[in-house]
Design a protein around this motif. Structure first.
Motif, short mmCIF file in Angstrom:
data_model
loop_
_atom_site.label_atom_id
_atom_site.label_comp_id
_atom_site.label_asym_id
_atom_site.label_seq_id
_atom_site.Cartn_x
_atom_site.Cartn_y
_atom_site.Cartn_z
N CYS A 506 49.15 24.64 -14.20
CA CYS A 506 48.43 25.75 -14.11
C CYS A 506 47.94 26.29 -12.81
N HIS A 507 47.70 27.57 -12.73
CA HIS A 507 47.43 28.25 -11.57
C HIS A 507 48.49 28.47 -10.30
N THR A 508 49.81 27.80 -10.66
CA THR A 508 50.80 27.84 -9.71
C THR A 508 51.06 29.22 -9.21
N PHE A 509 51.26 30.16 -10.11
CA PHE A 509 51.57 31.52 -9.91
C PHE A 509 50.33 32.32 -8.91
N HIS A 510 49.40 32.05 -9.29
CA HIS A 510 48.25 32.50 -8.79
C HIS A 510 48.21 32.07 -7.48
N LEU A 511 48.48 30.85 -7.07
CA LEU A 511 48.50 30.17 -5.69
C LEU A 511 49.83 30.70 -4.84
N TYR A 512 50.86 30.91 -5.59
CA TYR A 512 52.03 31.64 -4.98
C TYR A 512 51.71 33.12 -4.60
N HIS A 513 51.02 33.70 -5.44
CA HIS A 513 50.65 35.07 -4.92
C HIS A 513 49.66 35.15 -3.73
N GLN A 514 49.05 34.17 -3.78
CA GLN A 514 47.74 33.98 -2.44
C GLN A 514 49.00 33.65 -1.28
N LEU A 515 49.48 32.66 -1.32
CA LEU A 515 50.38 32.22 -0.20
C LEU A 515 51.23 33.42 0.39
N HIS A 516 51.98 34.28 -0.49
CA HIS A 516 53.04 35.04 0.01
C HIS A 516 52.36 36.58 0.06
N ASN A 517 51.29 36.83 -0.81
CA ASN A 517 50.63 38.13 -0.66
C ASN A 517 51.38 39.14 -1.64
#
Length: 547
Positions: A506-517
């Motif tokens: 859970c929250h992996t996609f959200h974290l990816y979006h944050q890291l890669h903008n």
């Protein structure tokens, strides 16, 4: 009905005038790039005159006036099937630039549109026939002027019949050369796809096979089933597949002995000595090496489609395809341009002509169909890579290409099913599974393709119940089959498991979006991006895991 061209071709064969045959059908390979482009421009000018005055052309141009080819390339918008659907699906012949004599169909997009169809004029069929004859001649050749085709060659035909485009081959070639189709066309049309291939292979095992034309995935399936099929053939007295010829009985016995001697199953190459082995389909590059091992002959790749017709073939070296100059006007859109256009349809992407392509570059193909065809600046959604702009070894001055795959927004598996973002969204919605994020990409198990679906479940659904990957996969496959009947054929006919599922924390996609903008593309993100996503999932500790 056999025509004058038929008698002319067989008369040339009888007189062994192979150079004349080669010049007529394969002479385009001797063109300079300047001569090639002259043909392209001349035929486009002819097509423009008819297309622009047709109601179909006027509906797309919306009052714009064209004076020359440069205007055509910059003022005619890039088109997709939606631009033609109203006229073509209703078969409004009076609106077309040329009078159709037949309509060819194919699947459009699973779950949204059942079929799309394309009109073929008499002139288009003539070009299609000539180019298919070129494909057959080249498939059997080892050098220039090498023509191995003969009347009553036995052809195992492992592709779809009419109204699909591949069904034109036995009908049109019969006007040029008598082939013994296995099974005969009138019998094949009454059988399902799988039954037709099995019967044809049994007939071939008894009578011999000179020509084999199939989707690469189907050729592999039939090849792997060879041992069981040949044992059935040996024990069968079925009238439908005929009596076994002494020559084939000897080959079967010899092949069986050789296989036992080497402690392996009997392979097609132990029995068949084919003249021509033609293959087509989106995954041919992956299947060709293993097919060559199974048959002892490298498959000869060609490309044909419902909208563009028969457009490309390899030559005797079988190391890349050349485009026929008289089927379509070709434009090549660099992949980065295609990506930009997919995000912003107001963007005017650059395209390049055959004399402008660059080696090692990848392009999406855009075609304008000649001879009264309906499609202008049509995005085929097929990707090609230019291998080289000439071949000094074979003395060919034309660019050579390899087929890569469908466009990045489509997942095509083995030439059977075309899965879009909308299809996946509809499947997930119907399944009522708590999937909140997903991406899909095409991958390969050795050489067999499948769709890899990477999903993230809602946290609440995990707390309520641990979702097992097997249950999740079975659930989604039910709905993919519901939306796309061809999806089920991948399992029942070809033995391909078309779906692999990975569930990230859970929250992996959200974290990816944050890291890669940035958000990942839903369809076919790069392997580098997927590796980053999966690494983030593995790195998260102390949170609920979907699996």
């Amino acid at each position: 009905m056999k025509g004058m061209d038929h008698m002319h071709f067989e008369e040339l064969l009888r007189k062994k005038k192979y150079e004349d045959i080669w010049e007529e059908y394969c002479g385009f390979l001797d063109l300079s790039i300047q001569e090639y482009m002259h043909i392209q421009y001349r035929l486009l000018e002819e097509q423009m005159l008819n297309w622009l005055v047709s109601p179909l052309g006027q509906s797309i141009m919306q009052g714009k006036n064209l004076k020359n080819i440069q205007d055509f390339r910059y003022l005619v918008p890039l088109t997709t099937y939606e631009d033609y659907a109203d006229i073509l699906l209703n078969r409004k012949e009076e609106d077309l630039p040329g009078k159709p004599v037949t309509w060819i169909e194919t699947t459009w997009e699973a779950g949204r549109h059942p079929v799309k169809c394309a009109p073929y004029t008499q002139e288009m069929l003539q070009v299609f026939k000539n180019n298919m004859m070129a494909c057959l001649i080249l498939a059997g050749s080892e050098t220039r002027n090498d023509v191995v085709l003969r009347p009553h060659d036995k052809a195992l035909y492992g592709v779809a019949s009419l109204p699909y485009a591949t069904g034109l081959l036995p009908v049109l070639v019969e006007e040029e050369l008598t082939l013994d189709i296995l099974p005969p066309v009138e019998q094949a049309e009454k059988l399902g796809f799988k039954e037709r291939n099995v019967l044809g292979f049994k007939m071939g095992a008894k009578q011999g096979i000179d020509i084999f034309f199939a989707l690469s995935s189907v050729a592999y399936y039939v090849s792997m089933a060879f041992s069981s099929l040949q044992s059935q053939t040996s024990s069968s007295s079925s009238h439908s597949s005929g009596k076994i010829k002494p020559k084939m009985a000897y080959r079967l016995l010899k092949g069986s002995y050789q296989a036992k001697k080497e402690n392996r199953s009997m392979l097609p190459k132990d029995v068949f000595h084919m003249k021509c082995f033609l293959c087509a389909g989106t995954d041919s590059q992956m299947y060709k090496p293993v097919l060559e091992k199974l048959w002892g002959k490298r498959p000869h790749e060609i490309f044909a489609g419902t909208e563009p017709t028969c457009i490309a073939s390899e030559n005797w070296s079988r190391n890349g395809m050349y485009f026929f100059p008289d089927a379509c006007f070709y434009e090549f859109m660099p992949i980065e341009e295609a990506k930009h256009f997919s995000k912003d349809h107001t963007y005017q992407p650059r395209t390049y002509l055959m004399d402008e392509v660059i080696p090692h570059e990848e392009y999406e193909l855009v075609v304008t169909v000649f001879k009264g065809g309906a499609f202008a600046r049509y995005m085929t959604k097929d990707r090609y890579r230019c291998i080289a702009t000439h071949d000094s070894e074979d003395h060919i001055q034309l660019p050579r290409f390899t087929y890569v795959d469908r466009s990045l927004d489509i997942i095509d598996i083995a030439g059977f099913t075309r899965i879009s973002e909308k299809t996946i969204e509809d499947v997930i919605k119907m399944s009522k599974l708590d999937i909140i994020e997903w991406v899909a990409l095409k991958e390969y198990d050795d050489f067999r393709p499948y769709m890899h679906l990477i999903i993230e479940m809602s946290e609440s659904s995990i707390c309520q119940d641990a979702v097992l990957k097997k249950i999740l996969k079975e659930h989604l496959q039910i709905y993919f089959t519901y939306f796309d009947s061809d999806y089920e054929d991948l399992q029942t006919m070809l033995g391909i498991d078309p779906l692999k599922i990975t569930v990230v924390r859970c929250h992996t996609f959200h974290l990816y979006h944050q890291l890669h903008n940035e958000k990942l593309p839903k369809m076919n993100p790069s392997k580098h991006h997927i590796q980053d996503l999966l690494a983030l999932s593995q790195a998260k500790r102390g949170e609920a895991s979907c699996i």
